[in-house]
Design an enzyme around this catalytic site. Structure first.
Site, PDB file in Angstrom:
ATOM      1  N   ARG A   1       0.824  -1.206   0.000  1.00  0.00           N
ATOM      2  CA  ARG A   1       0.000   0.000   0.000  1.00  0.00           C
ATOM      3  C   ARG A   1       0.859   1.257   0.000  1.00  0.00           C
ATOM      4  O   ARG A   1       0.417   2.320  -0.420  1.00  0.00           O
ATOM      5  CB  ARG A   1      -0.957   0.010   1.187  1.00  0.00           C
ATOM      6  CG  ARG A   1      -2.121   0.986   0.980  1.00  0.00           C
ATOM      7  CD  ARG A   1      -3.075   1.028   2.151  1.00  0.00           C
ATOM      8  NE  ARG A   1      -2.410   1.532   3.325  1.00  0.00           N
ATOM      9  CZ  ARG A   1      -2.372   0.918   4.506  1.00  0.00           C
ATOM     10  NH1 ARG A   1      -2.988  -0.229   4.685  1.00  0.00           N
ATOM     11  NH2 ARG A   1      -1.719   1.440   5.515  1.00  0.00           N
TER      12      ARG A   1
ATOM     13  N   TYR B   1     -10.974  21.311 -15.033  1.00  0.00           N
ATOM     14  CA  TYR B   1     -11.630  20.010 -15.106  1.00  0.00           C
ATOM     15  C   TYR B   1     -12.851  20.028 -14.177  1.00  0.00           C
ATOM     16  O   TYR B   1     -12.723  20.246 -12.969  1.00  0.00           O
ATOM     17  CB  TYR B   1     -10.646  18.914 -14.696  1.00  0.00           C
ATOM     18  CG  TYR B   1     -11.280  17.564 -14.622  1.00  0.00           C
ATOM     19  CD1 TYR B   1     -11.785  16.960 -15.770  1.00  0.00           C
ATOM     20  CD2 TYR B   1     -11.398  16.897 -13.422  1.00  0.00           C
ATOM     21  CE1 TYR B   1     -12.400  15.725 -15.707  1.00  0.00           C
ATOM     22  CE2 TYR B   1     -12.005  15.651 -13.351  1.00  0.00           C
ATOM     23  CZ  TYR B   1     -12.507  15.070 -14.490  1.00  0.00           C
ATOM     24  OH  TYR B   1     -13.123  13.856 -14.418  1.00  0.00           O
TER      25      TYR B   1
ATOM     26  N   ASP C   1      -2.448  21.481 -12.953  1.00  0.00           N
ATOM     27  CA  ASP C   1      -2.991  20.351 -13.695  1.00  0.00           C
ATOM     28  C   ASP C   1      -2.523  20.522 -15.135  1.00  0.00           C
ATOM     29  O   ASP C   1      -3.011  21.386 -15.861  1.00  0.00           O
ATOM     30  CB  ASP C   1      -4.522  20.340 -13.589  1.00  0.00           C
ATOM     31  CG  ASP C   1      -5.157  19.149 -14.318  1.00  0.00           C
ATOM     32  OD1 ASP C   1      -4.475  18.527 -15.153  1.00  0.00           O
ATOM     33  OD2 ASP C   1      -6.344  18.856 -14.055  1.00  0.00           O
TER      34      ASP C   1
ATOM     35  N   LYS D   1      -5.146   9.926 -19.385  1.00  0.00           N
ATOM     36  CA  LYS D   1      -5.288  10.621 -20.664  1.00  0.00           C
ATOM     37  C   LYS D   1      -4.079  10.312 -21.552  1.00  0.00           C
ATOM     38  O   LYS D   1      -3.748   9.164 -21.727  1.00  0.00           O
ATOM     39  CB  LYS D   1      -5.511  12.105 -20.389  1.00  0.00           C
ATOM     40  CG  LYS D   1      -6.613  12.373 -19.342  1.00  0.00           C
ATOM     41  CD  LYS D   1      -7.976  11.880 -19.766  1.00  0.00           C
ATOM     42  CE  LYS D   1      -9.021  11.858 -18.645  1.00  0.00           C
ATOM     43  NZ  LYS D   1      -9.222  13.112 -17.930  1.00  0.00           N
TER      44      LYS D   1
HETATM   45  C1  LIG Z   1      -9.564  13.470 -16.630  1.00  0.00           C
HETATM   46  C2  LIG Z   1      -9.007  14.666 -15.998  1.00  0.00           C
HETATM   47  C3  LIG Z   1      -8.835  14.727 -14.618  1.00  0.00           C
HETATM   48  C4  LIG Z   1      -9.265  13.611 -13.698  1.00  0.00           C
HETATM   49  O1  LIG Z   1      -8.501  12.473 -13.908  1.00  0.00           O
HETATM   50  P1  LIG Z   1      -9.045  10.974 -13.647  1.00  0.00           P
HETATM   51  O2  LIG Z   1      -7.885  10.136 -14.049  1.00  0.00           O
HETATM   52  O3  LIG Z   1     -10.252  10.798 -14.521  1.00  0.00           O
HETATM   53  O4  LIG Z   1      -9.389  10.886 -12.219  1.00  0.00           O
HETATM   54  C5  LIG Z   1      -8.253  15.867 -14.085  1.00  0.00           C
HETATM   55  N1  LIG Z   1      -7.878  16.905 -14.862  1.00  0.00           N
HETATM   56  C6  LIG Z   1      -8.047  16.871 -16.208  1.00  0.00           C
HETATM   57  C7  LIG Z   1      -7.624  18.048 -17.016  1.00  0.00           C
HETATM   58  C8  LIG Z   1      -8.615  15.762 -16.812  1.00  0.00           C
HETATM   59  O5  LIG Z   1      -8.788  15.740 -18.132  1.00  0.00           O
END
Ligand SMILES: *Cc1c(COP(=O)(O)O)cnc(C)c1O
Length: 398
Positions: free
Chosen positions: A64, A116, A189, A214
């Site tokens: 973990r 997001y 992000d 992504k």
């Molecule tokens: C998809 C996404 C997230 C969230 O990620 P997950 O892997 O779906 O939890 C956060 N920020 C952006 C810009 C995203 O496209």
């Protein structure tokens, strides 16, 4: 136990003097010491033999907190971001949440208005319980960030650039200076930029986050998130503790798949950005498209800043506003054959989505907007399919 993965390794490949593309292609060039396999093995053990004196000389004690496959994938990600360390999580949301949960109660946070939507909603719902206060501002104008900072109280500035789904651009270096002058950290992000286009840490950010679901994984078959840090300071220690304590680590099999994807990351990212640029250009001239939102276009409000802080192009994401409004936008999405009507982004297959109906009330997303995630298909095929769907939504080609 080591906080992260930076211990020297006799079987590690060369790490100096090669480009990121080269290092990622070989997953850092590491050779398995036992078999001499060129692919790092998948480590699945959750528990590890103690030494006779009860110590854990391997540095691993329980799955973990840490895992060797996860660590090796983190090493590749840290290299791609020029980071001091990286931590993988079970999703992008888990990674982002760990940053906010690492703040002390009472902290003031600045977040972007265009971000997001899942994280915006999470912040709106959870900030009260976390005892943090969040102001959502238009971070594409640096002055707005300056006015929103409460000196002494603002502990974190969170930006997203390009910002989903309008692909707004924030000036990373300028916001980093503002945040640091006020004693706050800057977290980014960078999912839509990916390390192929931007290294936020070298521009002054403290933490960079990606939904590795992504383009980093790129095959729409793994949910994962990553944080990478400029330095392994107190907040990073806290984040590491949160990941272990809350059990948010990525599973080894997912880490293995992600590592496999990272080997072709730069090829995919280059093809996807090239395709997006072609589509942005051709769609800008389309009679049934009223606007194309893509930071690579000279008319985009963030273009100049994007040109300064992005390289290798401007990414794989763009949005279009369909002339004729919401109904025409939805009809366009209904008429595509090659593009897939699906949420998410960054995979090798191109996706189209009417975002306003996904994001619901409070979204900054116009109702006539379609979000396009460019895959690696032939851009001519992608354009023809959209062109046909746009005409079909407007009663057919005259
Ligand atoms: C998809 C996404 C997230 C969230 O990620 P997950 O892997 O779906 O939890 C956060 N920020 C952006 C810009 C995203 O496209």
């Amino acid at each position: 136990m080591p906080a992260n993965s930076q211990t020297p390794d006799p079987d590690a490949g060369p790490s100096e003097g090669y480009t990121k593309r080269t290092l990622a292609a070989q997953a850092m060039g590491r050779i398995d010491p036992i078999t001499k396999g060129v692919v790092p093995p998948l480590h699945v053990s959750t528990t590890f033999l103690r030494d006779p004196d009860n110590a854990y000389s391997s540095g691993f004690s329980y799955g973990r907190a840490d895992n060797a496959t996860v660590r090796e994938t983190e090493n590749v990600l840290a290299m791609l971001e020029d980071a001091a360390g990286a931590l993988l999580f079970g999703s992008g949301m888990a990674a982002a949440a760990a940053v906010f949960c690492a703040l002390e109660p009472g902290a003031h946070v600045i977040a972007p208005r265009v971000m997001y939507w899942g994280l915006r909603r999470w912040l709106q719902q959870e900030s009260l319980r976390l005892q943090i206060s969040v102001d959502f501002v238009d971070t594409e104008t640096t002055e707005n960030v300056r006015s929103a900072i409460h000196p002494g109280e603002t502990k974190l500035v969170w930006i997203e650039t390009p910002g989903n789904p309008l692909w707004t651009i924030a000036d990373i270096a300028a916001v980093a200076t503002l945040a640091h002058d006020a004693g706050a950290r800057l977290a980014i992000d960078s999912t839509a930029a990916s390390p192929f286009h931007t290294q936020p840490l070298t521009l002054g950010a403290d933490i960079v986050m990606h939904s590795a679901t992504k383009i980093l994984n790129g095959h729409s078959d793994v949910v994962a998130g990553v944080l990478a840090c400029a330095k392994t300071d107190a907040i990073w220690e806290r984040i590491t503790t949160i990941r272990a304590g809350w059990g948010a680590i990525l599973g080894p099999f997912e880490a293995y798949l992600l590592m496999r994807s990272l080997r072709t990351f730069s090829l995919r990212a280059a093809a996807q950005a090239a395709g997006a640029a072609i589509l942005a250009d051709r769609l800008s001239q389309h009679p049934h498209v009223s606007a194309v939102l893509y930071p690579g276009l000279p008319g985009h409000p963030g273009h100049e800043v994007a040109a300064r802080q992005m390289r290798n192009g401007f990414g794989f994401m763009l949005s279009i506003r369909v002339a004729g409004g919401e109904a025409a936008a939805i009809a366009t999405a209904a008429n595509v054959k090659l593009w897939k009507r699906a949420t998410s982004l960054g995979g090798v297959e191109s996706l189209i989505e009417h975002r306003a109906s996904v994001e619901g009330p409070g979204t900054p997303c116009p109702i006539d907007l379609l979000r396009l995630s460019t895959g690696i298909e032939d851009p001519d095929d992608l354009f023809s399919d959209l062109d046909r769907a746009l005409w079909a939504a407007h009663g057919g080609k005259a």
